[in-house]
Design a protein around this motif. Structure first.
Motif, PDB file in Angstrom:
ATOM      1  N   LEU A   1      28.687  21.822  59.106  1.00  0.00           N
ATOM      2  CA  LEU A   1      28.072  23.127  59.345  1.00  0.00           C
ATOM      3  C   LEU A   1      28.231  24.071  58.167  1.00  0.00           C
ATOM      4  O   LEU A   1      27.352  24.884  57.878  1.00  0.00           O
TER       5      LEU A   1
ATOM      6  N   TYR B   1      30.986  23.252  68.291  1.00  0.00           N
ATOM      7  CA  TYR B   1      30.084  23.946  67.375  1.00  0.00           C
ATOM      8  C   TYR B   1      30.694  25.285  66.996  1.00  0.00           C
ATOM      9  O   TYR B   1      31.319  25.965  67.818  1.00  0.00           O
TER      10      TYR B   1
ATOM     11  N   GLN C   1      35.539  27.220  66.059  1.00  0.00           N
ATOM     12  CA  GLN C   1      34.662  26.293  66.763  1.00  0.00           C
ATOM     13  C   GLN C   1      34.854  26.384  68.270  1.00  0.00           C
ATOM     14  O   GLN C   1      35.965  26.479  68.760  1.00  0.00           O
TER      15      GLN C   1
ATOM     16  N   LEU D   1      27.589  21.902  72.374  1.00  0.00           N
ATOM     17  CA  LEU D   1      26.369  21.429  71.734  1.00  0.00           C
ATOM     18  C   LEU D   1      25.874  20.147  72.402  1.00  0.00           C
ATOM     19  O   LEU D   1      26.556  19.122  72.388  1.00  0.00           O
TER      20      LEU D   1
END
Length: 254
Positions: A9, A52, A57, A62
């Motif tokens: 990410l 995610y 996080q 997700l």
């Protein structure tokens, strides 16, 4: 898994992530197949969802099949159960189209569906939200979700959204909203990406919206309904779909 996702990410550009996801998504869906959680967008169930987040996080949020997050699943349920989106003939403008929705909305024969963004490979029209290439009063529905927190001049962006929406039209403008915060916080002097992630929750966000977000939309001219759709769902449904209880859907009308 958590460390790998965080690295992906933070270091892979978003347009490339979108392209790579088409390869990875089917593999993840098979590997995580189960019965604990269900993605209402495609009806598939899994033993767990994926983590995610750019800063901190979030676990189990997700969807492996559609790559939907809590806000996407909430929006799908609301559109499906409480609006005319899937039935009436509507001209729709969708900003930064999410993969969870893009192909599904494109296939709906009742929609005149146009997507727009500056960078997304899914955008039909490359455009700046602060200077849209559309005529006044063009769209019945506008979806602009988790976009405005990226825009320096969000007032101008809101004015453009109002301009291109038809009288009697409606839209949903979701943003990361801190309901405990009365006033929106922004500081343009913070330019370091890691510092932005720490303060704003994501490296490319420029503000944290508070409850005054709704009043700002009203000052632009929109009527705003702060919809808590989760209040109509059972505890089991909220857990099954992995939603955030109390998350607000900003429904605007002109």
């Amino acid at each position: 898994m958590k460390t790998i996702f965080k690295a992906i990410l933070n270091f892979i550009p978003r347009p490339l992530l979108i392209r790579l996801s088409y390869i990875i998504r089917p593999i993840l869906a098979i590997f995580l197949k189960g019965k604990t959680y269900t993605d209402p967008i495609d009806g598939r169930s899994f033993k767990t969802f994926l983590p995610y987040g750019y800063g901190i996080q979030r676990e189990n949020v997700l969807s492996p099949s559609t790559l939907s997050l809590e806000r996407h699943r909430l929006l799908w349920l609301y559109l499906k159960n409480k609006t005319n989106f899937f039935n009436d003939n509507l001209k729709v403008l969708h900003f930064a189209p999410e993969q969870a929705f893009y192909k599904r909305f494109r296939k709906l024969k009742n929609l005149g569906y146009i997507t727009t963004d500056l960078n997304s490979p899914l955008a039909d029209v490359k455009a700046d939200i602060c200077n849209l290439p559309f005529s006044d009063n063009s769209f019945d529905v506008i979806l602009c979700n988790h976009v405005l927190e990226h825009i320096q001049d969000d007032t101008k962006a809101m004015q453009e959204l109002y301009r291109v929406m038809k009288p009697g039209g409606w839209g949903i403008f979701q943003i990361p909203l801190d309901l405990k915060r009365e006033k929106t916080f922004e500081d343009n002097s913070i330019i370091d990406k890691s510092e932005r992630t720490k303060i704003f929750g994501q490296y490319d966000h420029v503000r944290i919206y508070g409850r005054d977000y709704f009043d700002k939309l009203r000052r632009i001219g929109f009527q705003v309904n702060e919809v808590d759709y989760t209040s109509t769902l059972t505890k089991d449904e909220i857990e099954k779909y992995c939603l955030i209880k109390g998350e607000i859907i900003p429904l605007v009308t002109k």
